[in-house]
Design a protein around this motif. Sequence first.
Motif, PDB file in Angstrom:
ATOM      1  N   GLY A   1      -9.743  -5.414  -5.387  1.00  0.00           N
ATOM      2  CA  GLY A   1     -10.027  -3.840  -5.577  1.00  0.00           C
ATOM      3  C   GLY A   1     -10.008  -2.910  -4.531  1.00  0.00           C
ATOM      4  O   GLY A   1     -10.055  -1.666  -4.909  1.00  0.00           O
ATOM      5  N   LYS A   2     -10.372  -3.599  -3.405  1.00  0.00           N
ATOM      6  CA  LYS A   2     -10.495  -2.756  -2.190  1.00  0.00           C
ATOM      7  C   LYS A   2      -9.300  -2.201  -1.704  1.00  0.00           C
ATOM      8  O   LYS A   2      -9.286  -1.149  -0.846  1.00  0.00           O
ATOM      9  CB  LYS A   2     -11.213  -3.524  -1.150  1.00  0.00           C
ATOM     10  CG  LYS A   2     -12.648  -3.641  -1.317  1.00  0.00           C
ATOM     11  CD  LYS A   2     -13.096  -4.540  -0.274  1.00  0.00           C
ATOM     12  CE  LYS A   2     -14.540  -5.227  -0.506  1.00  0.00           C
ATOM     13  NZ  LYS A   2     -15.040  -5.956   0.518  1.00  0.00           N
ATOM     14  N   GLY A   3      -7.992  -2.620  -2.009  1.00  0.00           N
ATOM     15  CA  GLY A   3      -6.634  -2.132  -1.732  1.00  0.00           C
ATOM     16  C   GLY A   3      -6.584  -2.523  -0.375  1.00  0.00           C
ATOM     17  O   GLY A   3      -6.912  -3.466   0.194  1.00  0.00           O
ATOM     18  N   GLY A   4      -5.537  -1.858   0.395  1.00  0.00           N
ATOM     19  CA  GLY A   4      -5.359  -2.392   1.837  1.00  0.00           C
ATOM     20  C   GLY A   4      -3.917  -2.073   1.738  1.00  0.00           C
ATOM     21  O   GLY A   4      -3.228  -1.001   1.509  1.00  0.00           O
ATOM     22  N   THR A   5      -3.102  -2.955   2.446  1.00  0.00           N
ATOM     23  CA  THR A   5      -1.502  -2.792   2.336  1.00  0.00           C
ATOM     24  C   THR A   5      -0.655  -2.441   0.934  1.00  0.00           C
ATOM     25  O   THR A   5       0.001  -1.600   0.999  1.00  0.00           O
ATOM     26  CB  THR A   5      -0.837  -4.248   2.747  1.00  0.00           C
ATOM     27  OG1 THR A   5      -1.661  -4.565   4.038  1.00  0.00           O
ATOM     28  CG2 THR A   5       0.519  -4.159   3.146  1.00  0.00           C
ATOM     29  N   LEU A   6      -1.483  -3.202  -0.068  1.00  0.00           N
ATOM     30  CA  LEU A   6      -1.012  -2.967  -1.504  1.00  0.00           C
ATOM     31  C   LEU A   6      -2.278  -2.157  -2.301  1.00  0.00           C
ATOM     32  O   LEU A   6      -3.278  -2.046  -1.989  1.00  0.00           O
ATOM     33  CB  LEU A   6      -0.832  -4.180  -2.230  1.00  0.00           C
ATOM     34  CG  LEU A   6       0.537  -5.116  -1.527  1.00  0.00           C
ATOM     35  CD1 LEU A   6       0.633  -6.555  -2.271  1.00  0.00           C
ATOM     36  CD2 LEU A   6       1.802  -4.352  -1.660  1.00  0.00           C
ATOM     37  N   PRO A   7      -1.622  -1.610  -3.345  1.00  0.00           N
ATOM     38  CA  PRO A   7      -2.520  -1.110  -4.160  1.00  0.00           C
ATOM     39  C   PRO A   7      -3.771  -1.832  -4.736  1.00  0.00           C
ATOM     40  O   PRO A   7      -3.386  -2.865  -4.860  1.00  0.00           O
ATOM     41  CB  PRO A   7      -1.671  -0.522  -5.555  1.00  0.00           C
ATOM     42  CG  PRO A   7      -0.439  -0.410  -4.871  1.00  0.00           C
ATOM     43  CD  PRO A   7      -0.218  -1.469  -3.953  1.00  0.00           C
ATOM     44  N   PRO A   8      -4.932  -1.417  -5.144  1.00  0.00           N
ATOM     45  CA  PRO A   8      -5.905  -2.216  -5.383  1.00  0.00           C
ATOM     46  C   PRO A   8      -5.662  -2.830  -6.721  1.00  0.00           C
ATOM     47  O   PRO A   8      -4.916  -2.413  -7.427  1.00  0.00           O
ATOM     48  CB  PRO A   8      -7.390  -1.235  -5.705  1.00  0.00           C
ATOM     49  CG  PRO A   8      -6.745   0.043  -5.087  1.00  0.00           C
ATOM     50  CD  PRO A   8      -5.124   0.213  -4.986  1.00  0.00           C
ATOM     51  N   HIS A   9      -5.963  -4.319  -6.737  1.00  0.00           N
ATOM     52  CA  HIS A   9      -5.878  -5.079  -8.082  1.00  0.00           C
ATOM     53  C   HIS A   9      -7.302  -5.386  -8.191  1.00  0.00           C
ATOM     54  O   HIS A   9      -7.699  -6.257  -7.596  1.00  0.00           O
ATOM     55  CB  HIS A   9      -5.028  -6.179  -7.805  1.00  0.00           C
ATOM     56  CG  HIS A   9      -3.539  -6.089  -7.438  1.00  0.00           C
ATOM     57  ND1 HIS A   9      -3.067  -5.446  -6.331  1.00  0.00           N
ATOM     58  CD2 HIS A   9      -2.841  -6.640  -8.233  1.00  0.00           C
ATOM     59  CE1 HIS A   9      -1.903  -5.602  -6.315  1.00  0.00           C
ATOM     60  NE2 HIS A   9      -1.328  -6.326  -7.385  1.00  0.00           N
ATOM     61  N   ASP A  10      -7.776  -4.807  -9.594  1.00  0.00           N
ATOM     62  CA  ASP A  10      -9.116  -5.328 -10.239  1.00  0.00           C
ATOM     63  C   ASP A  10      -8.992  -5.123 -11.476  1.00  0.00           C
ATOM     64  O   ASP A  10      -8.282  -4.534 -12.140  1.00  0.00           O
ATOM     65  CB  ASP A  10     -10.423  -4.498  -9.513  1.00  0.00           C
ATOM     66  CG  ASP A  10     -10.155  -2.923  -9.667  1.00  0.00           C
ATOM     67  OD1 ASP A  10      -9.086  -2.496 -10.010  1.00  0.00           O
ATOM     68  OD2 ASP A  10     -11.233  -2.272  -9.623  1.00  0.00           O
TER      69      ASP A  10
END
Length: 130
Positions: free
Chosen positions: A58-67
């Motif tokens: 859910g923090k995201g990073g390289t890709l959008p967040p997944h949560d």
Amino acid sequence: MNVKKIKETCLYVSDLDRCKAFYSKQLGFELIGEVKNRHVFFRAGESVLLCFNPIESGKGGTLPPHDGAGQLHLAFEVTKADYADWKQKLTASGIPMEQEFDWGDGFLSFYFRDPDNHLLEFVMEGMWER
């Protein structure tokens, strides 16, 4: 334009090691990707099952967040010839079957839970194509 199939499905899990043991050891799915504390990915036939730690992903990073949260449902399609073998494999692994359902025309499915209480189903190939 038509969508051909659902290529990947995502579940959110509380313990990635327990998830990995269940899907790779008990169900025999091939582990195809892993980032410690974030996700484990499995090949399930022609599809991919993504299992995420919702806090880290859910923090995201390289890709959008997944949560996400909550108990989800997904079905794995198997051939009619393999259906009984899958029931036997799960029973032998100590995975309790919740229910088997007769959809008519010779099509059956059965339900069980993963360690995060997601409702999983094995359904005979061709059920949705009739």
